[in-house]
Design a protein around this motif. Sequence first.
Motif, PDB file in Angstrom:
ATOM      1  N   MET A  17       1.003  -1.189  -0.013  1.00 15.28           N
ATOM      2  CA  MET A  17      -0.177  -0.026   0.018  1.00 15.28           C
ATOM      3  C   MET A  17       1.094   1.319  -0.003  1.00 15.28           C
ATOM      4  N   SER A  18       0.663   2.237  -0.733  1.00 19.21           N
ATOM      5  CA  SER A  18       1.373   3.281  -0.873  1.00 19.21           C
ATOM      6  C   SER A  18       0.974   4.271   0.062  1.00 19.21           C
ATOM      7  N   GLU A  19       1.895   5.437   0.582  1.00 15.17           N
ATOM      8  CA  GLU A  19       1.612   6.306   1.506  1.00 15.17           C
ATOM      9  C   GLU A  19       0.480   7.425   1.065  1.00 15.17           C
ATOM     10  N   VAL A  20      -0.029   7.862   1.837  1.00 16.32           N
ATOM     11  CA  VAL A  20      -0.990   8.641   1.536  1.00 16.32           C
ATOM     12  C   VAL A  20      -0.459  10.268   1.613  1.00 16.32           C
ATOM     13  N   ARG A  21      -0.481  10.923   0.742  1.00 18.64           N
ATOM     14  CA  ARG A  21       0.105  12.283   0.767  1.00 18.64           C
ATOM     15  C   ARG A  21      -1.005  13.360   1.074  1.00 18.64           C
ATOM     16  N   TRP A  22      -1.143  13.722   2.213  1.00 20.50           N
ATOM     17  CA  TRP A  22      -2.041  15.106   2.616  1.00 20.50           C
ATOM     18  C   TRP A  22      -1.688  16.162   2.117  1.00 20.50           C
ATOM     19  N   GLN A  23      -2.520  17.289   1.935  1.00 18.40           N
ATOM     20  CA  GLN A  23      -2.201  18.423   1.335  1.00 18.40           C
ATOM     21  C   GLN A  23      -3.157  19.435   2.121  1.00 18.40           C
ATOM     22  N   LYS A  24      -2.555  20.512   2.602  1.00 13.29           N
ATOM     23  CA  LYS A  24      -3.296  21.613   3.392  1.00 13.29           C
ATOM     24  C   LYS A  24      -3.710  22.721   2.373  1.00 13.29           C
ATOM     25  N   SER A  25      -4.742  23.227   2.684  1.00 11.23           N
ATOM     26  CA  SER A  25      -4.984  24.606   1.891  1.00 11.23           C
ATOM     27  C   SER A  25      -3.882  25.648   2.078  1.00 11.23           C
ATOM     28  N   SER A  26      -3.858  26.387   0.965  1.00 13.37           N
ATOM     29  CA  SER A  26      -2.827  27.347   1.164  1.00 13.37           C
ATOM     30  C   SER A  26      -3.366  28.446   2.072  1.00 13.37           C
ATOM     31  N   PHE A  27      -4.670  28.309   2.229  1.00  9.98           N
ATOM     32  CA  PHE A  27      -4.907  29.461   3.333  1.00  9.98           C
ATOM     33  C   PHE A  27      -4.703  29.028   4.984  1.00  9.98           C
ATOM     34  N   SER A  28      -4.180  27.791   5.165  1.00  3.78           N
ATOM     35  CA  SER A  28      -4.124  27.397   6.452  1.00  3.78           C
ATOM     36  C   SER A  28      -2.690  27.916   6.930  1.00  3.78           C
ATOM     37  N   THR A  29      -2.807  27.963   8.245  1.00  2.64           N
ATOM     38  CA  THR A  29      -1.536  28.296   8.968  1.00  2.64           C
ATOM     39  C   THR A  29      -1.169  27.306  10.069  1.00  2.64           C
ATOM     40  N   ASP A  30      -0.071  27.255  10.700  1.00  2.69           N
ATOM     41  CA  ASP A  30       0.282  26.419  11.739  1.00  2.69           C
ATOM     42  C   ASP A  30      -0.580  26.794  12.909  1.00  2.69           C
ATOM     43  N   LYS A  31      -1.134  27.748  13.096  1.00  6.27           N
ATOM     44  CA  LYS A  31      -1.931  27.986  14.319  1.00  6.27           C
ATOM     45  C   LYS A  31      -3.388  27.646  14.165  1.00  6.27           C
ATOM     46  N   VAL A  32      -3.875  27.184  12.843  1.00  2.00           N
ATOM     47  CA  VAL A  32      -5.205  27.027  12.580  1.00  2.00           C
ATOM     48  C   VAL A  32      -5.533  25.667  12.068  1.00  2.00           C
ATOM     49  N   GLU A  33      -6.545  24.876  12.806  1.00  2.00           N
ATOM     50  CA  GLU A  33      -6.897  23.773  12.211  1.00  2.00           C
ATOM     51  C   GLU A  33      -7.523  23.718  10.775  1.00  2.00           C
TER      52      GLU A  33
END
Length: 58
Positions: A1-17
């Motif tokens: 099984m291949s590893e899932v590569r998650w992508q966050k929104s470009s609007f996201s910051t480290d302080k916001v879920e």
Amino acid sequence: MSEVRWQKSSFSTDKVECIELANMAGGILLRESDTPHTVIATSPAALRALLATAHRHG
């Protein structure tokens, strides 16, 4: 099984879920960054419909 590569929104910051997305075998996986073990699978068409509705009402 291949590893899932998650992508966050470009609007996201480290302080916001945020919602993270991953593309897997013709489907889309979604999870919230503060609960990464809870994953929802959907189709690209259903995700487009959700985003279009959110955009109209946001």
